[in-house]
Motif scaffolding. Sequence first.
Motif, PDB file in Angstrom:
ATOM      1  N   GLU A 175       0.832  -1.216   0.000  1.00 15.03           N
ATOM      2  CA  GLU A 175       0.000   0.000   0.000  1.00 15.03           C
ATOM      3  C   GLU A 175       0.858   1.255   0.000  1.00 15.03           C
ATOM      4  O   GLU A 175       0.564   2.221  -0.719  1.00 15.03           O
ATOM      5  CB  GLU A 175      -0.917  -0.010   1.221  1.00 15.03           C
ATOM      6  CG  GLU A 175      -1.838   1.206   1.309  1.00 15.03           C
ATOM      7  CD  GLU A 175      -2.746   1.168   2.516  1.00 15.03           C
ATOM      8  OE1 GLU A 175      -3.422   2.184   2.778  1.00 15.03           O
ATOM      9  OE2 GLU A 175      -2.783   0.127   3.210  1.00 15.03           O
ATOM     10  N   VAL A 176       1.921   1.255   0.796  1.00 15.66           N
ATOM     11  CA  VAL A 176       2.784   2.432   0.873  1.00 15.66           C
ATOM     12  C   VAL A 176       3.565   2.633  -0.426  1.00 15.66           C
ATOM     13  O   VAL A 176       3.685   3.749  -0.928  1.00 15.66           O
ATOM     14  CB  VAL A 176       3.753   2.295   2.071  1.00 15.66           C
ATOM     15  CG1 VAL A 176       4.753   3.445   2.075  1.00 15.66           C
ATOM     16  CG2 VAL A 176       2.988   2.273   3.383  1.00 15.66           C
TER      17      VAL A 176
ATOM     18  N   ARG B  41       9.708   8.357   2.828  1.00 15.57           N
ATOM     19  CA  ARG B  41       8.244   8.281   2.860  1.00 15.57           C
ATOM     20  C   ARG B  41       7.771   6.842   3.059  1.00 15.57           C
ATOM     21  O   ARG B  41       6.817   6.588   3.804  1.00 15.57           O
ATOM     22  CB  ARG B  41       7.654   8.882   1.583  1.00 15.57           C
ATOM     23  CG  ARG B  41       7.741  10.398   1.520  1.00 15.57           C
ATOM     24  CD  ARG B  41       6.935  10.955   0.353  1.00 15.57           C
ATOM     25  NE  ARG B  41       7.448  10.505  -0.949  1.00 15.57           N
ATOM     26  CZ  ARG B  41       8.408  11.137  -1.630  1.00 15.57           C
ATOM     27  NH1 ARG B  41       8.981  12.220  -1.116  1.00 15.57           N
ATOM     28  NH2 ARG B  41       8.806  10.699  -2.817  1.00 15.57           N
ATOM     29  N   ILE B  42       8.438   5.913   2.392  1.00 17.46           N
ATOM     30  CA  ILE B  42       8.055   4.499   2.560  1.00 17.46           C
ATOM     31  C   ILE B  42       8.341   4.041   3.988  1.00 17.46           C
ATOM     32  O   ILE B  42       7.518   3.340   4.605  1.00 17.46           O
ATOM     33  CB  ILE B  42       8.787   3.612   1.535  1.00 17.46           C
ATOM     34  CG1 ILE B  42       8.312   3.947   0.121  1.00 17.46           C
ATOM     35  CG2 ILE B  42       8.557   2.127   1.838  1.00 17.46           C
ATOM     36  CD1 ILE B  42       9.054   3.207  -0.973  1.00 17.46           C
TER      37      ILE B  42
ATOM     38  N   LEU C 169       4.032   3.977  10.478  1.00 12.28           N
ATOM     39  CA  LEU C 169       2.735   4.485  10.935  1.00 12.28           C
ATOM     40  C   LEU C 169       1.677   3.391  11.010  1.00 12.28           C
ATOM     41  O   LEU C 169       0.635   3.588  11.634  1.00 12.28           O
ATOM     42  CB  LEU C 169       2.256   5.605  10.001  1.00 12.28           C
ATOM     43  CG  LEU C 169       3.013   6.928  10.126  1.00 12.28           C
ATOM     44  CD1 LEU C 169       2.562   7.906   9.037  1.00 12.28           C
ATOM     45  CD2 LEU C 169       2.803   7.544  11.509  1.00 12.28           C
ATOM     46  N   ASP C 170       1.932   2.266  10.375  1.00  7.14           N
ATOM     47  CA  ASP C 170       1.015   1.136  10.461  1.00  7.14           C
ATOM     48  C   ASP C 170       1.390   0.336  11.703  1.00  7.14           C
ATOM     49  O   ASP C 170       2.382  -0.397  11.714  1.00  7.14           O
ATOM     50  CB  ASP C 170       1.138   0.259   9.211  1.00  7.14           C
ATOM     51  CG  ASP C 170       0.064  -0.826   9.149  1.00  7.14           C
ATOM     52  OD1 ASP C 170      -0.075  -1.574  10.141  1.00  7.14           O
ATOM     53  OD2 ASP C 170      -0.612  -0.938   8.116  1.00  7.14           O
ATOM     54  N   THR C 171       0.602   0.471  12.765  1.00  7.74           N
ATOM     55  CA  THR C 171       0.929  -0.157  14.043  1.00  7.74           C
ATOM     56  C   THR C 171       1.086  -1.667  13.921  1.00  7.74           C
ATOM     57  O   THR C 171       2.023  -2.261  14.467  1.00  7.74           O
ATOM     58  CB  THR C 171      -0.152   0.163  15.088  1.00  7.74           C
ATOM     59  OG1 THR C 171      -0.275   1.570  15.227  1.00  7.74           O
ATOM     60  CG2 THR C 171       0.204  -0.445  16.433  1.00  7.74           C
TER      61      THR C 171
ATOM     62  N   ARG D 130       4.376  -2.431  12.193  1.00  2.00           N
ATOM     63  CA  ARG D 130       5.515  -2.087  13.048  1.00  2.00           C
ATOM     64  C   ARG D 130       5.750  -3.151  14.120  1.00  2.00           C
ATOM     65  O   ARG D 130       6.889  -3.477  14.450  1.00  2.00           O
ATOM     66  CB  ARG D 130       5.273  -0.724  13.697  1.00  2.00           C
ATOM     67  CG  ARG D 130       6.485  -0.188  14.465  1.00  2.00           C
ATOM     68  CD  ARG D 130       6.260   1.231  14.946  1.00  2.00           C
ATOM     69  NE  ARG D 130       5.222   1.302  15.958  1.00  2.00           N
ATOM     70  CZ  ARG D 130       4.051   1.902  15.800  1.00  2.00           C
ATOM     71  NH1 ARG D 130       3.747   2.475  14.641  1.00  2.00           N
ATOM     72  NH2 ARG D 130       3.162   1.941  16.778  1.00  2.00           N
ATOM     73  N   GLU D 131       4.670  -3.701  14.674  1.00  2.00           N
ATOM     74  CA  GLU D 131       4.816  -4.711  15.721  1.00  2.00           C
ATOM     75  C   GLU D 131       5.372  -6.026  15.181  1.00  2.00           C
ATOM     76  O   GLU D 131       5.896  -6.837  15.945  1.00  2.00           O
ATOM     77  CB  GLU D 131       3.454  -4.972  16.383  1.00  2.00           C
ATOM     78  CG  GLU D 131       2.957  -3.808  17.219  1.00  2.00           C
ATOM     79  CD  GLU D 131       1.644  -4.124  17.907  1.00  2.00           C
ATOM     80  OE1 GLU D 131       0.998  -5.118  17.502  1.00  2.00           O
ATOM     81  OE2 GLU D 131       1.266  -3.400  18.826  1.00  2.00           O
ATOM     82  N   ARG D 132       5.261  -6.235  13.883  1.00  2.00           N
ATOM     83  CA  ARG D 132       5.708  -7.494  13.278  1.00  2.00           C
ATOM     84  C   ARG D 132       7.104  -7.408  12.675  1.00  2.00           C
ATOM     85  O   ARG D 132       7.589  -8.375  12.094  1.00  2.00           O
ATOM     86  CB  ARG D 132       4.703  -7.904  12.189  1.00  2.00           C
ATOM     87  CG  ARG D 132       3.338  -8.315  12.732  1.00  2.00           C
ATOM     88  CD  ARG D 132       2.306  -8.360  11.619  1.00  2.00           C
ATOM     89  NE  ARG D 132       1.087  -9.058  11.993  1.00  2.00           N
ATOM     90  CZ  ARG D 132       0.094  -8.520  12.706  1.00  2.00           C
ATOM     91  NH1 ARG D 132       0.197  -7.254  13.121  1.00  2.00           N
ATOM     92  NH2 ARG D 132      -0.994  -9.229  13.003  1.00  2.00           N
ATOM     93  N   ILE D 133       7.743  -6.244  12.792  1.00  2.00           N
ATOM     94  CA  ILE D 133       9.054  -6.011  12.172  1.00  2.00           C
ATOM     95  C   ILE D 133      10.060  -5.619  13.250  1.00  2.00           C
ATOM     96  O   ILE D 133       9.772  -4.777  14.099  1.00  2.00           O
ATOM     97  CB  ILE D 133       8.967  -4.896  11.112  1.00  2.00           C
ATOM     98  CG1 ILE D 133       7.967  -5.282  10.014  1.00  2.00           C
ATOM     99  CG2 ILE D 133      10.329  -4.616  10.515  1.00  2.00           C
ATOM    100  CD1 ILE D 133       7.681  -4.151   9.038  1.00  2.00           C
ATOM    101  N   ASP D 134      11.252  -6.206  13.183  1.00  2.00           N
ATOM    102  CA  ASP D 134      12.326  -5.846  14.103  1.00  2.00           C
ATOM    103  C   ASP D 134      13.223  -4.763  13.528  1.00  2.00           C
ATOM    104  O   ASP D 134      13.749  -3.916  14.247  1.00  2.00           O
ATOM    105  CB  ASP D 134      13.163  -7.080  14.460  1.00  2.00           C
ATOM    106  CG  ASP D 134      12.377  -8.087  15.274  1.00  2.00           C
ATOM    107  OD1 ASP D 134      11.643  -7.686  16.184  1.00  2.00           O
ATOM    108  OD2 ASP D 134      12.485  -9.295  14.974  1.00  2.00           O
TER     109      ASP D 134
END
Length: 252
Positions: free
Chosen positions: A186-187, A227-228, A234-236, A239-243
Amino acid sequence: MTDRFSQHRPQDGADTGGVPWAGRTLTGTGFDGDTGEADAVLAGLLGAEDRDPADVVDAVARARLVVPIVAVAAEVDDSSGTPVDARSDMASVTLVAPDGQRALPAFTSTHALAAWDPAARPVPVTAQRAARAALQEGCEVVTLDLPPSPGPAAWTLSGSMVRALAAGRGWAPAHRDEHVVAAVAEVVAREEAVGGHDLGGEAGELVVALSLRPGLTRAELEGVVGRISRGIALDTGARERIDAVAFRLGTA
């Protein structure tokens, strides 16, 4: 010197700190029949050289873990001239690495915990409860089966793994996680200079490969990547799924 422990009389109705036994309620842990042994599936994975991180996290989610609790002095009595603990509380253990990263140690068995610290009290918990405790204590990772002497743990659950366990959801490598894949797509779709993209990486580390329109200036490249990056952050859920995120740039 006679200390308070040798003088303590449990039949008088109070503990060594003088707190009455009356009114206390003892509850079970939910592991009343637990022998303290490690889960066989998890132990097998931790002992294997070639192990899939997703399989390890799945096994951890199904297993019972043991977290260490230690006694800390809450009140010191120095009236005799020699300081002694007048009252002690039990506290969980957290570790801090030289780089400042905080970790919650957990163990697969009481034997592994006793080898690490014989004085620590073993408390059996579900993996979800251990993960939630780690987050509450500000720990970025959970280490499994630390050795008796300083050295690497048998396995370290990264931040994305800990957050997945705490939420009670499954974990997958970032580049294969459906939520992350959709969020990045999407981004990236908003950037006209990007002709295509691909995802790779290892475990929770995401590598975003971008195919860019030729002729972009350095400032334009930095703008696209910035920007990417911000869009993903900004996608919570993503973000929680990425280290960690890295970019690899190429031309379309």
